[in-house]
Design a protein around this motif. Structure first.
Motif, short mmCIF file in Angstrom:
data_model
loop_
_atom_site.label_atom_id
_atom_site.label_comp_id
_atom_site.label_asym_id
_atom_site.label_seq_id
_atom_site.Cartn_x
_atom_site.Cartn_y
_atom_site.Cartn_z
N GLN A 158 0.83 -1.21 0.00
CA GLN A 158 0.00 0.00 0.00
C GLN A 158 0.86 1.26 0.00
O GLN A 158 0.60 2.22 -0.72
N TYR B 51 -1.04 4.46 -1.61
CA TYR B 51 -2.46 4.33 -1.33
C TYR B 51 -2.85 4.68 0.11
O TYR B 51 -4.02 4.66 0.46
N GLN B 52 -1.86 4.97 0.97
CA GLN B 52 -2.16 5.29 2.36
C GLN B 52 -2.82 6.66 2.47
O GLN B 52 -2.54 7.57 1.69
N SER B 53 -3.66 6.83 3.49
CA SER B 53 -4.37 8.10 3.66
C SER B 53 -3.51 9.15 4.36
O SER B 53 -3.71 10.35 4.17
N GLU C 154 -2.85 7.08 9.23
CA GLU C 154 -2.45 5.86 9.92
C GLU C 154 -1.18 6.07 10.77
O GLU C 154 -0.44 7.02 10.58
N CYS D 183 -13.12 -3.71 1.86
CA CYS D 183 -12.11 -3.38 2.88
C CYS D 183 -12.72 -3.19 4.27
O CYS D 183 -12.13 -2.53 5.13
N SER E 24 -6.68 4.89 -0.67
CA SER E 24 -7.34 5.76 0.31
C SER E 24 -7.50 7.19 -0.19
O SER E 24 -8.49 7.85 0.14
N CYS F 221 -10.67 7.59 -2.03
CA CYS F 221 -11.88 7.19 -1.31
C CYS F 221 -12.64 8.42 -0.81
O CYS F 221 -12.05 9.31 -0.18
N PHE G 227 -12.24 9.37 2.78
CA PHE G 227 -11.04 10.14 3.06
C PHE G 227 -11.18 11.57 2.55
O PHE G 227 -10.87 12.55 3.24
#
Length: 378
Positions: A40, A45-47, A50, A156, A211, A214, A217
């Motif tokens: 990821q 793809y991380q928001s 995290e 998810c 993310s 999304c 997000f």
């Protein structure tokens, strides 16, 4: 110590103390999840919300001394709103996602976990525990999946046979060696509905989420929303439920077990125009108790402006002109300018022309020009 008997007593305690499902798993590292998180990160793809340290997210021993097992709990929340107000011309409404209905779930789950800790301590005085909800280091979906709460769906989310994916998750690491439960077999099969209907294509494939695309997000960001997404968020003020509402497993799932999770319709589905001028104090008093308020009022206001543009609500033109001329925040001024262009009309056109002459912020000027471009296209 008879840990099997204690496990049975804990399960029985949960049945009578507001915990809808409980599972137990080992405190072994989550090696498969580590590989997925690395992938990821490599794909971007991380928001950004995290825990940054992947090792802490997958290795309980890095955040708890000599862990022996992890308890996963789930609480179901309603999927249908009683007495939901209707959005109508001149009185358009936005919507908060179901996970932000009722009292902030972080507080609800922390309360349940604290009670569970107290019960375990009464049975084993030297027990050590550390509970977390959502913002902890561990990936609660990975814990829940391994603990047999549900399977990790293509959307998810953890999908439970009993409650679908309408569940909040919480975890408790402990030094007590409970017998682990078996994971549940994947139930998505060949179904791909959530991936197919995701409004922004954020579900790249089953179980993989970009993310940053999304809507859940995007509605939480504070900057200008990228233009490619503005027409796709519709009237969503916070979060997105599309991948849940289309899930066949969720069909007919609607549980009202917890009074504190019941939505106030005027908060969960509020009128849009009053949001444009709400004060910080009013926002905190009205929306502070729900999880969707955690980023403050600015993202909600920006999203409300976009929702009014989505509805092409001509009755909001004066309110939007007020924001364009007086609001000190460039993101709000610029988004209002874009929305005025989207709604159209002579009053909006003249306001944009006038503001272009006096605006000094370059980002806002770009948005004013975008707003004026809508008139050229008409």
């Amino acid at each position: 110590m008879n840990y099997q008997l204690l496990k049975e007593e804990i399960i029985e305690f949960c049945k009578h103390n507001g915990i809808d499902k409980i599972g137990f798993t080992t405190a072994d590292p989550f090696t498969e999840m580590k590989n997925r998180l690395i992938r990821q990160e490599e794909l971007g793809y991380q928001s950004g919300f995290e825990e940054k340290d992947i090792e802490k997210r997958v290795n309980p021993s890095l955040i708890f001394e000599e862990p022996k097992s992890i308890i996963s709990i789930a609480l179901t929340y309603p999927s249908k709103m009683k007495n939901a107000p209707q959005s109508k011309k001149g009185e358009r409404r936005g919507i908060f996602c179901r996970a932000s209905w009722g009292k902030d779930y972080h507080d609800v789950l922390k309360d349940r976990l604290a009670k569970l800790e107290t019960f375990i301590s009464s049975k084993v005085p030297n027990a050590r525990m550390r509970s977390m909800v959502d913002t902890g280091e561990l990936v609660d979906r990975a814990v829940a999946e391994r603990a047999g709460i549900g399977w990790s769906g293509k959307n998810c989310s953890i999908i439970t046979p009993e409650f679908g994916s309408y569940v909040y998750l919480g975890d408790m690491i402990t030094n007590l060696p409970f017998e682990p439960d078996a994971p549940i077999e994947d139930g998505c099969g060949t179904c791909n509905k959530c991936v197919d209907v995701c409004p922004t294509g954020a579900l790249i494939q089953g179980g993989q989420l970009d993310s940053k695309r999304c809507i859940a997000f995007l509605t939480q960001t504070k900057d200008f929303l990228p233009e490619e997404y503005r027409s796709k968020i519709g009237n969503r003020l916070y979060g997105c439920d599309t991948c849940q509402t289309v899930c066949p497993v969720n069909k007919g799932k609607d549980f009202h077990f917890h009074p504190e999770m019941e939505p106030d319709p005027e908060i969960a589905k509020p009128l849009l125009k009053p949001l444009l001028t709400i004060s910080n104090k009013e926002f905190k008093e009205k929306y502070g108790p729900v999880s969707g308020s955690w980023r403050g009022k600015k993202p909600i206001q920006r999203n409300a402006i976009l929702a009014l543009a989505h509805f092409k609500d001509e009755t909001a033109v004066e309110d939007l002109i007020g924001l364009l001329n007086k609001d000190v925040r460039p993101v709000i001024r610029g988004t209002a300018a874009w929305a005025l262009g989207k709604i159209g009309g002579e009053q909006a056109f003249l306001a944009l022309k006038h503001s272009l002459e006096k605006e000094t912020d370059q980002d806002v000027i770009v948005e004013i020009k975008k707003g004026l471009d809508f008139f050229n296209e008409a």
